[in-house]
Design an enzyme around this catalytic site. Structure first.
Site, mmCIF file in Angstrom:
data_model
loop_
_atom_site.group_PDB
_atom_site.id
_atom_site.type_symbol
_atom_site.label_atom_id
_atom_site.label_comp_id
_atom_site.label_asym_id
_atom_site.label_seq_id
_atom_site.Cartn_x
_atom_site.Cartn_y
_atom_site.Cartn_z
ATOM 1 N N ASP A 92 57.157 -36.266 77.308
ATOM 2 C CA ASP A 92 56.685 -36.125 76.091
ATOM 3 C C ASP A 92 57.142 -35.070 75.172
ATOM 4 O OD1 ASP A 92 55.022 -38.325 77.493
ATOM 5 O OD2 ASP A 92 53.069 -36.223 78.049
ATOM 6 N N ARG A 103 44.789 -39.611 79.828
ATOM 7 C CA ARG A 103 45.700 -38.428 80.059
ATOM 8 C C ARG A 103 45.067 -37.354 78.584
ATOM 9 N NH1 ARG A 103 51.551 -39.091 77.343
ATOM 10 N NH2 ARG A 103 50.541 -37.764 75.709
ATOM 11 N N HIS A 143 59.141 -39.421 83.197
ATOM 12 C CA HIS A 143 58.749 -39.644 83.266
ATOM 13 C C HIS A 143 58.640 -41.718 82.814
ATOM 14 C CE1 HIS A 143 55.842 -38.424 80.440
ATOM 15 N NE2 HIS A 143 55.370 -39.530 80.440
ATOM 16 N N HIS A 153 61.152 -40.649 79.705
ATOM 17 C CA HIS A 153 60.931 -39.756 78.491
ATOM 18 C C HIS A 153 60.187 -38.766 78.839
ATOM 19 C CE1 HIS A 153 57.379 -41.728 78.675
ATOM 20 N NE2 HIS A 153 56.425 -40.959 77.918
#
Ligand code: SIN
Length: 286
Positions: free
Chosen positions: A96, A276, A261, A94
């Site tokens: 983000d 993150r 990723h 995917h």
């Protein structure tokens, strides 16, 4: 400071401490990020404040609407998996935030607690995916837009492709993702299937299996077939994949507009805690 390309995509940046970058070093890092799509650092000794300071040099921080936040730092989203959880976060290819009208520029992921083995992250280059697309597919996607959404992932009844968190097994909520109220507020955007990257000016393929729902203007069967052809091209494009092995002190920073990723979920029974920070982006154009 040294910048070295790695196999598939990305660059490793060595002989550097991200806590004390000169302006010239930071500029070289920004250029490497735009060019390579993902940059890797090793042996960094960073606190949460250092992480935030580094990320803020790239732009404003996006406060995540769907991930649990660090208890003391709302700017830091937790990407966590506990030993008793089967599923992980981000466990399929995917990129983000394609469900936003202004998709996030990228994320800085810091390893905080790693399993003894496993838990690598795969990356794929969407610059190279576009460059190597057969001409026939390049012609098919030329000028087309796709619709993106996060509602099926972050709303009620989450789709297991991405939202693989075992919500409910942890009372402190540190492993949960999803937020129905925020998911309902999403107003699904359309983005060009091929974008001109806002930093590098290069063409990149911009669809992904988690959040792209359909190709605008095609019927469902045609749309499914076209997306499936594009995804197969990326899944099998091993020349433009890189498998990043995390070590204590590792940091990866990826560009959401030019990479995909996938967090590998091959460390059952062990803990993996990552911090993150995601940086705001801009509208995307063909
Ligand atoms: C993510 O998809 O943001 C998580 C990546 C990882 O945990 O390696």
């Amino acid at each position: 400071m040294q910048i070295t390309s790695v196999d598939g995509l990305g660059a490793e940046i060595t002989d550097v401490d991200i806590k004390s970058l000169s302006d010239a070093e930071f500029q070289s890092i920004q250029e490497a990020f735009a060019e390579h799509g993902v940059i890797f650092f090793r042996s960094q000794d960073t606190s949460e404040d250092d992480h935030i300071t580094f990320a803020e040099r790239f732009g404003d921080i996006n406060i995540n609407r769907f991930f649990a936040a660090h208890p003391e730092y709302p700017q830091i989203a937790l990407v966590a998996k506990e030993p008793d959880q089967k599923d992980n976060i981000g466990g399929g290819w995917h990129t983000d935030h394609s469900y936003d009208h202004e998709p996030a520029l990228g994320s800085v992921l810091v390893a905080r607690e790693l399993p003894e083995s496993g838990g690598d992250t795969m990356f794929a280059s969407m610059y190279k995916a576009y460059e190597t697309l057969p001409d026939e597919l390049k012609e098919k996607v030329d000028g087309l837009n796709a619709l993106h959404s996060g509602k099926h992932i972050f709303g009620e009844g989450p789709d297991s492709y991405y939202n693989t968190s075992d919500a409910g097994s942890h009372d402190d909520g540190t492993n949960r993702i999803g937020n129905s109220d925020a998911a309902e507020k999403l107003t699904d955007p359309e983005h060009p299937i091929v974008i001109t990257h806002p930093l590098s000016g290069k063409k990149a393929l911009y669809v992904n299996p988690a959040f792209t729902r359909e190709v605008v203007g095609l019927d469902k069967a045609e749309s499914d077939e076209l997306l499936s052809d594009l995804y197969t091209h990326v899944f099998t494009g091993h020349d433009f994949h890189h498998r990043f092995k995390w070590e204590p002190g590792s940091i990866a920073m990826w560009d959401n507009r030019s990479t995909w990723h996938w967090a590998l979920n091959d460390y059952q029974g062990q803990r993996r805690i990552m911090h993150r920070i995601t940086i705001e982006g801009c509208p995307l154009e063909a």
